[in-house]
Design an enzyme around this catalytic site. Structure first.
Site, PDB file in Angstrom:
ATOM      1  N   HIS A  63       0.843  -1.208   0.000  1.00  0.00           N
ATOM      2  CA  HIS A  63       0.000   0.000   0.000  1.00  0.00           C
ATOM      3  C   HIS A  63       0.872   1.249   0.000  1.00  0.00           C
ATOM      4  CE1 HIS A  63      -4.045   1.831   1.431  1.00  0.00           C
ATOM      5  NE2 HIS A  63      -3.326   2.750   0.813  1.00  0.00           N
ATOM      6  N   HIS A  65       1.511   5.104  -2.044  1.00  0.00           N
ATOM      7  CA  HIS A  65       1.064   6.098  -3.019  1.00  0.00           C
ATOM      8  C   HIS A  65       2.305   6.724  -3.650  1.00  0.00           C
ATOM      9  CE1 HIS A  65      -3.211   6.086  -1.753  1.00  0.00           C
ATOM     10  NE2 HIS A  65      -2.694   5.788  -0.574  1.00  0.00           N
ATOM     11  N   LEU A  66       2.546   6.393  -4.901  1.00  0.00           N
ATOM     12  CA  LEU A  66       3.560   7.116  -5.668  1.00  0.00           C
ATOM     13  C   LEU A  66       2.725   8.169  -6.399  1.00  0.00           C
ATOM     14  CD1 LEU A  66       5.490   3.985  -6.983  1.00  0.00           C
ATOM     15  CD2 LEU A  66       6.046   5.418  -5.014  1.00  0.00           C
ATOM     16  N   ARG A  67       3.216   9.369  -6.526  1.00  0.00           N
ATOM     17  CA  ARG A  67       2.322  10.420  -7.053  1.00  0.00           C
ATOM     18  C   ARG A  67       2.492  10.669  -8.536  1.00  0.00           C
ATOM     19  NH1 ARG A  67      -1.405  10.259  -3.067  1.00  0.00           N
ATOM     20  NH2 ARG A  67      -0.650  11.149  -1.101  1.00  0.00           N
ATOM     21  N   ASN A  97      -4.793   6.382  -7.181  1.00  0.00           N
ATOM     22  CA  ASN A  97      -5.310   7.757  -7.101  1.00  0.00           C
ATOM     23  C   ASN A  97      -4.277   8.798  -7.545  1.00  0.00           C
ATOM     24  OD1 ASN A  97      -3.762   7.405  -4.769  1.00  0.00           O
ATOM     25  ND2 ASN A  97      -5.096   8.618  -3.458  1.00  0.00           N
ATOM     26  N   ASP A 154      -8.649   3.012  -3.620  1.00  0.00           N
ATOM     27  CA  ASP A 154      -8.118   3.575  -2.376  1.00  0.00           C
ATOM     28  C   ASP A 154      -8.018   5.097  -2.418  1.00  0.00           C
ATOM     29  OD1 ASP A 154      -6.929   3.407   0.268  1.00  0.00           O
ATOM     30  OD2 ASP A 154      -5.219   4.298  -0.753  1.00  0.00           O
ATOM     31  N   HIS A 181     -10.806   0.250   0.417  1.00  0.00           N
ATOM     32  CA  HIS A 181     -10.747   1.408   1.330  1.00  0.00           C
ATOM     33  C   HIS A 181     -12.156   1.540   1.889  1.00  0.00           C
ATOM     34  CE1 HIS A 181      -9.777   5.790   2.287  1.00  0.00           C
ATOM     35  NE2 HIS A 181     -11.100   5.748   2.381  1.00  0.00           N
ATOM     36  N   ASN A 280      -6.243   9.339   6.838  1.00  0.00           N
ATOM     37  CA  ASN A 280      -7.560   8.747   6.666  1.00  0.00           C
ATOM     38  C   ASN A 280      -7.412   7.248   6.389  1.00  0.00           C
ATOM     39  OD1 ASN A 280     -10.290   8.492   6.338  1.00  0.00           O
ATOM     40  ND2 ASN A 280     -10.256   9.072   4.180  1.00  0.00           N
ATOM     41  N   ASP A 307       0.958   2.525   3.781  1.00  0.00           N
ATOM     42  CA  ASP A 307       0.074   3.615   3.338  1.00  0.00           C
ATOM     43  C   ASP A 307       0.882   4.907   3.171  1.00  0.00           C
ATOM     44  OD1 ASP A 307      -2.067   4.993   2.395  1.00  0.00           O
ATOM     45  OD2 ASP A 307      -3.292   4.833   4.200  1.00  0.00           O
TER      46      ASP A 307
HETATM   47  O1  DOR Z   1      -4.444   9.306   4.532  1.00  0.00           O
HETATM   48  C1  DOR Z   1      -4.660   8.912   3.395  1.00  0.00           C
HETATM   49  N1  DOR Z   1      -3.967   9.407   2.342  1.00  0.00           N
HETATM   50  N2  DOR Z   1      -5.624   8.016   3.191  1.00  0.00           N
HETATM   51  C2  DOR Z   1      -6.009   7.631   1.954  1.00  0.00           C
HETATM   52  O2  DOR Z   1      -6.880   6.813   1.846  1.00  0.00           O
HETATM   53  C3  DOR Z   1      -5.402   8.270   0.768  1.00  0.00           C
HETATM   54  C4  DOR Z   1      -4.077   8.805   1.052  1.00  0.00           C
HETATM   55  C5  DOR Z   1      -3.544   9.735  -0.005  1.00  0.00           C
HETATM   56  O3  DOR Z   1      -3.617   9.378  -1.198  1.00  0.00           O
HETATM   57  O4  DOR Z   1      -3.003  10.783   0.338  1.00  0.00           O
HETATM   58 ZN    ZN Z   2      -7.068   4.347   1.807  1.00  0.00          ZN
END
Ligand code: DOR
Ligand code: ZN
Length: 427
Positions: A63, A65-67, A97, A154, A181, A280, A307
């Site tokens: 889990h 997040h690469l942007r 996302n 997610d 999610h 979140n 995360d």
């Molecule tokens: O804290 C969070 N950040 N929860 C998520 O579900 C998404 C994530 C984000 O992409 O920044």
């Molecule tokens: Zn999430």
């Protein structure tokens, strides 16, 4: 060049392995493990003296997040991969996302193309619904063919139960794991922290635990009905742990993950209004933290995932109400998990399982093995190294963590991907 890892404590729970061994790597694969294995005569061979160190199958973060594409000022695939390597990960699954969202085959292919230059393996997770809007399903077959390993919206929860049901049915027909999610946003809407005494005192808008639990319950019920597996992402509440435990006992094919902040911090951390305590789902109460720890110990929670959610000062150096949700986590997950081992919550083998073979099983990803013939993705950990997380020392492009200044015990000292050392703390 060959690589000999000498006298490591080789630990692979999936193989029942926990032994002091030498490990020989040639041509990107493990070619031999044993007490008497030596470097091949004549050829060039690097040697890592791993006395006192643990050699584990390469850590997988399922889990991240690469942007990239879209928010490269927060993180790129290359920078996120460097942070992952520094944290001991040899593979990361990246969420959909991005901007544009990874909801189509060309974006999945783009991510994989960019990942060719990254120092760790990148496993794209594609969206369940177009634009993560929760209405139209994505072309799951195309996404799988392009290289997506799993599906998740997610960042958002699918509000419409019928859409979620259909998503599970389609994912089942393409044999793709679904990562959920879980958030009823009609309940959490506008909330910025856990609902309890602290939110009342601070006057911050609350998020009730039920916002998570309602959808955990719903997605398990749907999975049970359609006969597909579901994986619950970032479990944060005692109620979710209880629901998942009961479902597993009934034989439902449900797996679950949590993130280190949910077993390390409580909502008390929000008192200073540090926006790096805003994520979140939110940090919960002490009894939730205790339940998460218990869920990890008894196997209800299968996976620990970071995360990793990079945000820049533009999104974080603002009022708590307006700050983005999320913290970086790739470079702190391993020591925060090792703390559970020193506190006696998990055995070392259980901890290793939660970021090697268990996420590999959820994703249907077959690399995490310490045995002859296996691809040489290996993480070498110094379980006793004392170190302090200092500002300016993260590899991630973002530094939104509440853990600056904290002293940790344990760190990845070598990260090896396909036989190549991609991160070395020792010279
Ligand atoms: O804290 C969070 N950040 N929860 C998520 O579900 C998404 C994530 C984000 O992409 O920044
Ligand atoms: Zn999430």
């Amino acid at each position: 060049m060959a690589l000999l890892i000498r006298t490591a404590r080789a630990l692979d729970p999936s193989e029942g392995l926990d032994e002091i061994l030498n490990i020989l790597v040639e041509g990107g694969r493990i070619t031999a493990l044993g007490r008497d294995i030596e470097a091949p005569a004549g050829g060039d061979c690097d040697v890592i003296d791993a006395a006192g160190l643990i050699a584990a199958p390469g850590l997988i973060d399922m889990h991240t997040h690469l942007r990239e594409p879209g928010q490269e000022y927060k993180e790129t695939i290359a920078s996120g991969a460097r942070a992952a390597a520094a944290g001991g990960f040899t593979a990361v699954a990246c969420m959909a996302n991005t901007y544009p969202a990874n909801d189509n085959a060309s974006t999945t292919r783009y991510i994989l193309e960019r990942a060719r230059e990254a120092c760790v393996r990148v496993l794209p997770v594609a969206a369940l619904t177009v634009g993560l809007k929760g209405t139209a399903l994505t072309e799951m077959g195309d996404l799988k063919e392009a290289g997506a390993v799993a599906l998740s919206d997610d960042g958002c929860s699918i509000a419409d139960a019928q859409v979620m049901r259909l998503a599970l049915e389609y994912a089942r027909s393409f044999e793709m794991p679904v990562l959920c999610h879980c958030e009823d946003s009609s309940l959490s809407f506008g909330g910025v922290m856990h609902e309890g005494a602290v939110s009342a005192v601070l006057g911050l808008r609350p998020i009730a635990p039920a916002a998570e639990e309602l959808i955990v319950q719903r997605d398990i019920a749907l999975a049970e009905w359609v006969g597909h597996c579901v994986h619950i992402q970032h479990v944060s509440t005692a109620g979710s742990v209880r629901i998942i435990r009961e479902a597993k006992a009934r034989g439902v094919r449900v797996t679950a993950e949590t993130a280190p902040h949910y077993f390390t911090l409580t909502d008390e951390a929000v008192r200073g209004f540090d926006t790096n305590t805003k994520m979140n789902p939110p940090l919960r109460s002490a009894s939730d933290v205790a339940a998460i720890r218990q869920g990890l110990a008894d196997g209800t929670i299968d996976v620990i995932a970071s995360d990793h959610a990079p945000h820049s000062s533009l999104e974080k150096d603002v009022e708590f109400d307006h700050a983005a949700f999320g913290i970086v986590g790739l470079e702190t997950m391993l020591p925060l998990t090792l703390a559970l081992v020193s506190e006696g919550v998990l055995t070392l083998a259980q901890a290793v399982e939660k970021f090697t073979c268990n996420p590999a099983a959820v994703l249907g990803y077959g690399r995490a093995r310490l045995k002859a013939g296996s691809v040489a993705d290996i993480t070498i950990i110094d379980p006793d190294m004392l170190w302090t997380l200092e500002r300016g020392r993260l590899y991630s492009l973002s530094c939104n963590t509440p853990f600056f200044g904290r002293t940790f015990t344990g760190r990845a000292v070598y990260t090896i991907v396909g036989g190549t050392v991609v991160h070395a703390l020792r010279a």
